[in-house]
Motif scaffolding. Structure first.
Motif, mmCIF file in Angstrom:
data_model
loop_
_atom_site.group_PDB
_atom_site.id
_atom_site.type_symbol
_atom_site.label_atom_id
_atom_site.label_comp_id
_atom_site.label_asym_id
_atom_site.label_seq_id
_atom_site.Cartn_x
_atom_site.Cartn_y
_atom_site.Cartn_z
ATOM 1 N N GLU A 127 0.827 -1.209 0.000
ATOM 2 C CA GLU A 127 0.000 0.000 0.000
ATOM 3 C C GLU A 127 0.864 1.263 0.000
ATOM 4 N N LEU A 128 1.913 1.265 0.806
ATOM 5 C CA LEU A 128 2.782 2.438 0.863
ATOM 6 C C LEU A 128 3.534 2.650 -0.447
ATOM 7 N N TRP A 129 3.866 1.557 -1.127
ATOM 8 C CA TRP A 129 4.557 1.658 -2.410
ATOM 9 C C TRP A 129 3.600 2.129 -3.502
ATOM 10 N N ASN A 130 2.336 1.702 -3.411
ATOM 11 C CA ASN A 130 1.264 2.155 -4.307
ATOM 12 C C ASN A 130 1.632 2.027 -5.783
ATOM 13 N N GLN A 147 12.241 4.522 1.750
ATOM 14 C CA GLN A 147 11.339 5.321 2.587
ATOM 15 C C GLN A 147 10.396 4.417 3.381
ATOM 16 N N ILE A 148 9.920 3.366 2.753
ATOM 17 C CA ILE A 148 9.042 2.412 3.448
ATOM 18 C C ILE A 148 9.803 1.753 4.597
ATOM 19 N N ALA A 149 11.022 1.306 4.327
ATOM 20 C CA ALA A 149 11.833 0.664 5.362
ATOM 21 C C ALA A 149 12.051 1.613 6.533
ATOM 22 N N ASP A 150 12.401 2.843 6.244
ATOM 23 C CA ASP A 150 12.630 3.833 7.304
ATOM 24 C C ASP A 150 11.351 4.110 8.086
ATOM 25 N N ARG A 151 10.264 4.257 7.381
ATOM 26 C CA ARG A 151 8.981 4.570 8.029
ATOM 27 C C ARG A 151 8.515 3.452 8.960
ATOM 28 N N LEU A 152 8.709 2.200 8.537
ATOM 29 C CA LEU A 152 8.254 1.051 9.326
ATOM 30 C C LEU A 152 9.316 0.521 10.284
ATOM 31 N N GLN A 173 12.295 -5.288 0.043
ATOM 32 C CA GLN A 173 12.608 -5.887 -1.262
ATOM 33 C C GLN A 173 12.082 -7.315 -1.352
ATOM 34 N N ASP A 174 12.209 -8.064 -0.268
ATOM 35 C CA ASP A 174 11.746 -9.450 -0.253
ATOM 36 C C ASP A 174 10.241 -9.557 -0.484
#
Length: 93
Positions: free
Chosen positions: A45-48, A57-62, A70-71
């Motif tokens: 969802e965050l990647w959209n 950014q997703i990794a940092d946010r979560l 990536q996996d």
């Protein structure tokens, strides 16, 4: 959560402590699949479809590793110790 795990480790009777640890481990195994699915859904969802956040950014946010993000998109679900090796052709090597 750490306090609850610490409390299990403080159980004086060894057999009782091991029984409690076993229950915790079994419960975590049961929850891992559900939790991993929820994490994967949120990452997507965050990647959209590329219109949202970057993988980093997703990794940092979560608060997770970039490789975990990536996996998700590689469809990989195992541990890092059994990750399939990339096959290389003779000219790659």
């Amino acid at each position: 959560m750490s306090d609850a795990l610490d409390a299990v480790e403080q159980i004086a009777d060894r057999e009782e402590r091991v029984r409690a640890q076993s229950k915790v481990m079994a419960e975590q195994i049961r929850r891992n699949k559900v939790w991993a699915q929820e994490r994967s859904e949120l990452i997507r969802e965050l990647w959209n479809d590329g219109d949202g956040l970057s993988y980093r950014q997703i990794a940092d946010r979560l608060g997770i590793k970039l490789s975990t993000v990536q996996d998700v998109f590689r469809g990989y679900k195992g541990s890092g110790t059994v990750r399939p090796k990339v096959e290389r052709g003779e000219s790659d090597g």
